[in-house]
Design a protein around this motif. Structure first.
Motif, PDB file in Angstrom:
ATOM      1  N   LYS A  96       0.813  -1.215   0.000  1.00 31.81           N
ATOM      2  CA  LYS A  96       0.000   0.000   0.000  1.00 31.81           C
ATOM      3  C   LYS A  96       0.850   1.271   0.000  1.00 31.81           C
ATOM      4  O   LYS A  96       0.313   2.375   0.044  1.00 31.81           O
ATOM      5  N   GLU A 227      -4.893   7.060   4.966  1.00 27.87           N
ATOM      6  CA  GLU A 227      -5.846   6.935   3.857  1.00 27.87           C
ATOM      7  C   GLU A 227      -7.268   7.288   4.267  1.00 27.87           C
ATOM      8  O   GLU A 227      -8.149   7.441   3.423  1.00 27.87           O
ATOM      9  N   LYS A 245      -8.901  10.363  -3.007  1.00 30.67           N
ATOM     10  CA  LYS A 245      -8.562   9.063  -3.555  1.00 30.67           C
ATOM     11  C   LYS A 245      -7.356   9.183  -4.483  1.00 30.67           C
ATOM     12  O   LYS A 245      -7.418   9.879  -5.506  1.00 30.67           O
ATOM     13  N   THR A 251       4.240   6.603   1.124  1.00 28.26           N
ATOM     14  CA  THR A 251       3.646   7.600   2.020  1.00 28.26           C
ATOM     15  C   THR A 251       4.686   8.441   2.756  1.00 28.26           C
ATOM     16  O   THR A 251       4.323   9.299   3.562  1.00 28.26           O
ATOM     17  N   GLY A 291      -2.007  13.715   0.131  1.00 30.63           N
ATOM     18  CA  GLY A 291      -2.361  12.619  -0.762  1.00 30.63           C
ATOM     19  C   GLY A 291      -1.517  12.586  -2.015  1.00 30.63           C
ATOM     20  O   GLY A 291      -1.035  11.522  -2.435  1.00 30.63           O
TER      21      GLY A 291
END
Length: 315
Positions: A96, A227, A245, A251, A291
């Motif tokens: 992720k 998230e 999104k 990250t 994001g």
């Protein structure tokens, strides 16, 4: 006048960058360190800033100085250590894009900043003074940090604090909680992750945990939720906003981008104004900055522009 001065660690993040022809993992040399990342985001948005910290007298230290200079960040407050190398971190990413770190900091140059090396003239000129907890793990940087924070408070500067807790860099959890809690009582703007909120308050409930943090003295508490988005709490408002999104690949630096974008928007307000403001639009802007940072490898190289943030917000 400078918008933001930050004090703390600056280091090299070695980030996964594919494999070579033998299938051996490659790592890219990326500039990082939370306080520096925050300034780079502010600079990317057109803000002015200066960094106070220490690097080694080595190629990595020179690279970090050049990186900040190229982002129009004042580096006159950066000291150099001839005996201790620049701090390094190796980043591992899961499917992720969430990261874990291995640090080479025993010691690292950022830990060796002395109080008499802090260029207070930069603090004189700033609106916001920002710091994190990695400069509180050891001496002499701990004393240098608290001296600088106290100096900034006496001048009436807005104090911003992001713990950026890394368990591997603390001798024990209790010491980390004590130092982070002490720093929180000095902050006007506090940004924590969910993990850090629980670390300090013992609460997983956002409403209760953020209220406990606010009661420790801040005008504004920000909680980043990865998230899931982010929330803010001040005297009269508590709101949670979802993340945009995005296709996250790394990250690293996303939380710092969020902080930098928030400080860029709040630099012209006083703490008592921040304590009572509706901040919905500012949180959404910062969420977009965080994001978008997660969609690229690295921290400083991944930071978005103002136009990219606006496009993200439009959907």
């Amino acid at each position: 006048m400078l918008d933001i001065v930050s004090l703390g660690e600056i280091l090299i993040d070695f980030t996964p960058n594919g494999t070579n022809e033998q299938g051996i993992a490659l790592f890219a040399r990326n500039p990082g360190g939370a306080p520096a990342n925050v300034l780079a985001m502010n600079s990317k948005l057109g803000g002015s800033s200066a960094f106070i910290g220490k690097v080694g007298n080595d190629a990595f230290g020179s690279y970090l100085k050049d990186t900040l200079s190229n982002h129009n960040i004042d580096i006159t407050g950066m000291a150099t250590d001839s005996n201790v190398p620049t701090t390094l971190a190796f980043v591992q990413l899961d499917s992720k894009g969430d990261r874990s770190f291995s640090f080479y900091r025993n010691p690292g140059a950022d830990m060796m900043l002395n109080a008499d090396e802090v260029k207070k003239e930069l603090i004189d000129e700033c609106k916001i003074f920002h710091f994190g907890s990695l400069s509180l793990t050891d001496e002499p940087c701990r004393k240098a940090t608290y001296d600088a924070v106290n100096y900034a408070k006496k001048l009436g500067k807005i104090i911003s604090f992001d713990p950026n807790y890394r368990s591997l860099l603390w001798s024990d959890r209790e010491k980390a909680v004590n130092e982070i809690s002490r720093a929180i009582t000095m902050a006007d703007i506090l940004k924590v992750s969910e993990e850090e909120m629980y670390l300090v308050t013992g609460e997983t409930n956002l409403e209760i945990g953020s209220k406990k943090l606010l009661n420790m003295g801040a005008s504004l508490v920000l909680v980043s939720l990865g998230e899931k988005g982010a929330c803010y709490r001040n005297k009269n408002h508590f709101c949670v906003f979802p993340a945009y999104k995005v296709d996250a690949v790394d990250t690293t630096g996303a939380g710092d981008a969020f902080v930098g974008a928030m400080l860029w928007q709040l630099k012209n307000y006083k703490p008592d104004e921040i304590a009572d403001m509706v901040l919905d639009d500012k949180i959404l802007f910062a969420n977009a900055a965080g994001g978008l940072t997660a969609t690229r490898i690295g921290a400083i190289p991944a930071l978005p522009t103002l136009d990219e943030i606006k496009i993200c917000q439009k959907g």
